[in-house]
Write an enzyme that holds these catalytic residues in place. Structure first.
Site, PDB file in Angstrom:
ATOM      1  CD  GLU A 143       7.553  18.459   7.599  1.00  0.00           C
ATOM      2  OE1 GLU A 143       8.704  18.930   7.439  1.00  0.00           O
ATOM      3  OE2 GLU A 143       7.122  17.481   6.984  1.00  0.00           O
ATOM      4  CG  ASP A 173      13.272  14.533   6.808  1.00  0.00           C
ATOM      5  OD1 ASP A 173      13.347  13.520   6.084  1.00  0.00           O
ATOM      6  OD2 ASP A 173      12.199  14.942   7.284  1.00  0.00           O
ATOM      7  CG  HIS A 206      10.601  11.483   7.510  1.00  0.00           C
ATOM      8  ND1 HIS A 206      10.320  12.289   6.425  1.00  0.00           N
ATOM      9  CD2 HIS A 206       9.775  10.410   7.383  1.00  0.00           C
ATOM     10  CE1 HIS A 206       9.379  11.719   5.684  1.00  0.00           C
ATOM     11  NE2 HIS A 206       9.038  10.581   6.243  1.00  0.00           N
TER      12      HIS A 206
END
Length: 233
Positions: free
Chosen positions: A70, A122, A112
């Site tokens: 992330e 994203d 993603h």
């Protein structure tokens, strides 16, 4: 595989708190803050709940087959912005470190949105995939002008025929869940949009123009070349 995300929340603190919240039922192996700070949340050998429903190269349980990173950025909802150089330096170092322990082909370093084009954007078109590939991690290809021109007019919604058949087959072969077929439908448009976010970032519109299609051909060639058998999974 490696799956890159943006956090899509207003602050890094909020994103990390959510990823650590048992009730949220979402997690990731790593978080990279905008100042380059790295947070390790889940051991690499453990499953993290970052990918959700999706598919890449036939793998439908992506959480079980991937390490999730992330990257702190507010995303399209909260003021999408460029990723700072220091943050990308940290991402590149992390990817290199992970690959020193795991066998992850360049064709399995994805966003993603690649595994879930119907619901995710994203890390998006501002993420510097070209720079990452230039450091040896992931695929990149920039077609010559004559290669683009040779492909003719763009393809879009409701188009049918050989050009659409070749396009859909190529996207499927690269790894997308889109099945081969001859109609440019809404799913095709979503998949082309996801491809553009990763590999044709100058224009993200879901229309398969010559540059998009030539880029797809080149990326496919590079993905196939790195496979020991010459065939993608």
């Amino acid at each position: 595989m490696l799956v890159l995300h943006y956090t899509g929340m207003q602050t890094a603190e909020a994103a990390i708190a959510r990823l650590r919240d048992v009730e949220a039922r979402v997690s990731a192996h790593y978080v990279v803050d905008e100042d380059g700070t790295l947070y390790a949340l889940v051991p690499e050998e453990r499953r993290a709940w970052h990918a959700g429903k999706g598919v890449w190269q036939g793998e439908t349980d992506c959480n079980a087959a991937s390490i999730g990173i992330e990257i702190v950025n507010p995303g399209h909802e909260w003021g999408y912005r460029d990723f700072p150089d220091v943050q990308i330096d940290a991402v590149i170092a992390l990817v290199a470190d992970i690959r020193s322990r795991w066998t992850i082909p360049d064709g399995r370093i994805i966003g993603h949105s690649d595994l879930a084009p119907d619901r995710k954007e994203d890390p998006g078109e501002r993420f510097p995939w070209k720079r990452l590939a230039g450091e040896g991690h992931g695929l990149w290809f920039e077609p010559a002008a004559e290669r683009i021109a040779a492909l003719g007019p763009p393809l879009g919604l409701a188009d049918e025929g050989l050009g659409v058949i070749v396009l859909r087959a190529g996207l499927h072969r690269l790894g997308y869940g889109l099945q081969p077929g001859g109609v440019y439908d809404a799913e095709t448009q979503q998949t082309v949009t996801a491809f553009q976010r990763h590999w044709r970032q100058g224009r993200v519109d879901g229309i398969a123009d010559g540059q998009t299609r030539a880029t797809l051909m080149g990326v496919l060639q590079r993905a196939t070349a790195e496979s020991p058998t010459g065939v993608l999974p």
